[in-house]
Design a protein around this motif. Structure first.
Motif, PDB file in Angstrom:
ATOM      1  N   SER A   1      17.845  52.251  52.094  1.00 43.78           N
ATOM      2  CA  SER A   1      17.191  51.033  51.612  1.00 43.78           C
ATOM      3  C   SER A   1      18.158  50.216  50.766  1.00 43.78           C
ATOM      4  N   MET A   2      19.060  50.895  50.042  1.00 46.58           N
ATOM      5  CA  MET A   2      20.046  50.176  49.259  1.00 46.58           C
ATOM      6  C   MET A   2      20.977  49.385  50.174  1.00 46.58           C
ATOM      7  N   ILE A   3      21.393  49.995  51.282  1.00 43.52           N
ATOM      8  CA  ILE A   3      22.271  49.315  52.241  1.00 43.52           C
ATOM      9  C   ILE A   3      21.527  48.168  52.898  1.00 43.52           C
ATOM     10  N   GLU A   4      20.254  48.372  53.200  1.00 40.34           N
ATOM     11  CA  GLU A   4      19.460  47.287  53.781  1.00 40.34           C
ATOM     12  C   GLU A   4      19.361  46.125  52.802  1.00 40.34           C
ATOM     13  N   GLY A   5      19.159  46.405  51.514  1.00 43.23           N
ATOM     14  CA  GLY A   5      19.108  45.356  50.493  1.00 43.23           C
ATOM     15  C   GLY A   5      20.412  44.594  50.405  1.00 43.23           C
ATOM     16  N   VAL A   6      21.520  45.321  50.466  1.00 45.30           N
ATOM     17  CA  VAL A   6      22.829  44.660  50.429  1.00 45.30           C
ATOM     18  C   VAL A   6      23.011  43.801  51.673  1.00 45.30           C
TER      19      VAL A   6
ATOM     20  N   ALA B   1      23.266  38.489  54.133  1.00 43.92           N
ATOM     21  CA  ALA B   1      22.741  37.539  55.117  1.00 43.92           C
ATOM     22  C   ALA B   1      22.237  36.282  54.421  1.00 43.92           C
ATOM     23  N   THR B   2      21.516  36.446  53.297  1.00 47.94           N
ATOM     24  CA  THR B   2      21.017  35.288  52.538  1.00 47.94           C
ATOM     25  C   THR B   2      22.179  34.460  52.015  1.00 47.94           C
ATOM     26  N   GLY B   3      23.181  35.108  51.501  1.00 44.12           N
ATOM     27  CA  GLY B   3      24.366  34.399  51.016  1.00 44.12           C
ATOM     28  C   GLY B   3      25.076  33.668  52.137  1.00 44.12           C
ATOM     29  N   GLN B   4      25.108  34.283  53.293  1.00 40.95           N
ATOM     30  CA  GLN B   4      25.765  33.662  54.439  1.00 40.95           C
ATOM     31  C   GLN B   4      25.004  32.406  54.868  1.00 40.95           C
TER      32      GLN B   4
ATOM     33  N   GLY C   1      23.101  30.501  52.940  1.00 37.51           N
ATOM     34  CA  GLY C   1      23.350  29.489  51.916  1.00 37.51           C
ATOM     35  C   GLY C   1      24.732  28.879  52.053  1.00 37.51           C
ATOM     36  N   LEU C   2      25.710  29.695  52.354  1.00 39.98           N
ATOM     37  CA  LEU C   2      27.076  29.210  52.541  1.00 39.98           C
ATOM     38  C   LEU C   2      27.165  28.308  53.761  1.00 39.98           C
ATOM     39  N   GLU C   3      26.485  28.672  54.844  1.00 35.45           N
ATOM     40  CA  GLU C   3      26.487  27.839  56.040  1.00 35.45           C
ATOM     41  C   GLU C   3      25.828  26.488  55.763  1.00 35.45           C
ATOM     42  N   GLU C   4      24.732  26.483  54.989  1.00 34.47           N
ATOM     43  CA  GLU C   4      24.071  25.230  54.637  1.00 34.47           C
ATOM     44  C   GLU C   4      24.991  24.365  53.785  1.00 34.47           C
ATOM     45  N   THR C   5      25.704  24.987  52.837  1.00 34.34           N
ATOM     46  CA  THR C   5      26.620  24.241  51.981  1.00 34.34           C
ATOM     47  C   THR C   5      27.753  23.643  52.798  1.00 34.34           C
ATOM     48  N   VAL C   6      28.319  24.428  53.706  1.00 33.27           N
ATOM     49  CA  VAL C   6      29.398  23.923  54.557  1.00 33.27           C
ATOM     50  C   VAL C   6      28.877  22.785  55.436  1.00 33.27           C
ATOM     51  N   SER C   7      27.664  22.922  55.937  1.00 34.69           N
ATOM     52  CA  SER C   7      27.071  21.870  56.764  1.00 34.69           C
ATOM     53  C   SER C   7      26.911  20.592  55.954  1.00 34.69           C
ATOM     54  N   LYS C   8      26.442  20.684  54.712  1.00 34.59           N
ATOM     55  CA  LYS C   8      26.282  19.500  53.861  1.00 34.59           C
ATOM     56  C   LYS C   8      27.627  18.881  53.531  1.00 34.59           C
TER      57      LYS C   8
END
Length: 141
Positions: free
Chosen positions: A88-93, A98-101, A103-110
């Protein structure tokens, strides 16, 4: 006469036995002297280290107590590690990555949507407007 010869033979055997016994006694004496010399040498080598050995011996109970504490702590840590749910710890990481990725893709798109040429033109225009104002106010300052 035969008794005399037998007696002579017996005396020779006794003499030979006595000589062997004397030889073995001398060897035993030499070995004892060597053993005493070795013991004396070891004694003089060790006598300088006796205070250090004594100090080490007095520290042994403290070291043993520390080892018991460390082993107890190690058992606790091992028990806690066995209870951890690594999956579960690995799943959380993975979810966090994935969430960070995303957000990063949205930032790069903007950032890609920004028109840098128009931004540069606007900055140049602003600079052209501000420069005469700065000169004008510099006269009063």
């Amino acid at each position: 006469m035969e008794e005399k010869n037998e007696m002579l033979e017996l005396m020779k055997k006794i003499e030979e036995s006595s000589r062997k016994q004397l030889l073995y006694t001398r060897i035993q004496c030499i070995a004892a002297v060597l053993a005493v010399a070795c013991f004396a040498g070891i004694y003089f080598l060790i006598k300088d280290f006796l205070p250090q050995i004594s100090a080490i011996i007095t520290q042994i109970p403290g070291v043993v107590a520390q080892m018991e504490t460390v082993l107890g702590n190690l058992e606790v840590v091992t028990t806690e590690l066995a209870a951890v749910d690594f999956e579960s710890m690995i799943e959380g990481v993975n979810t966090l990555v994935a969430t960070g990725q995303i957000g990063l893709e949205e930032t790069v798109s903007k950032l890609n949507d920004i028109d840098f040429e128009a931004l540069n033109k606007a900055i140049n225009n602003l600079s052209q407007v501000v420069e005469p104002l700065a000169k004008f106010f510099k006269v009063f300052g």
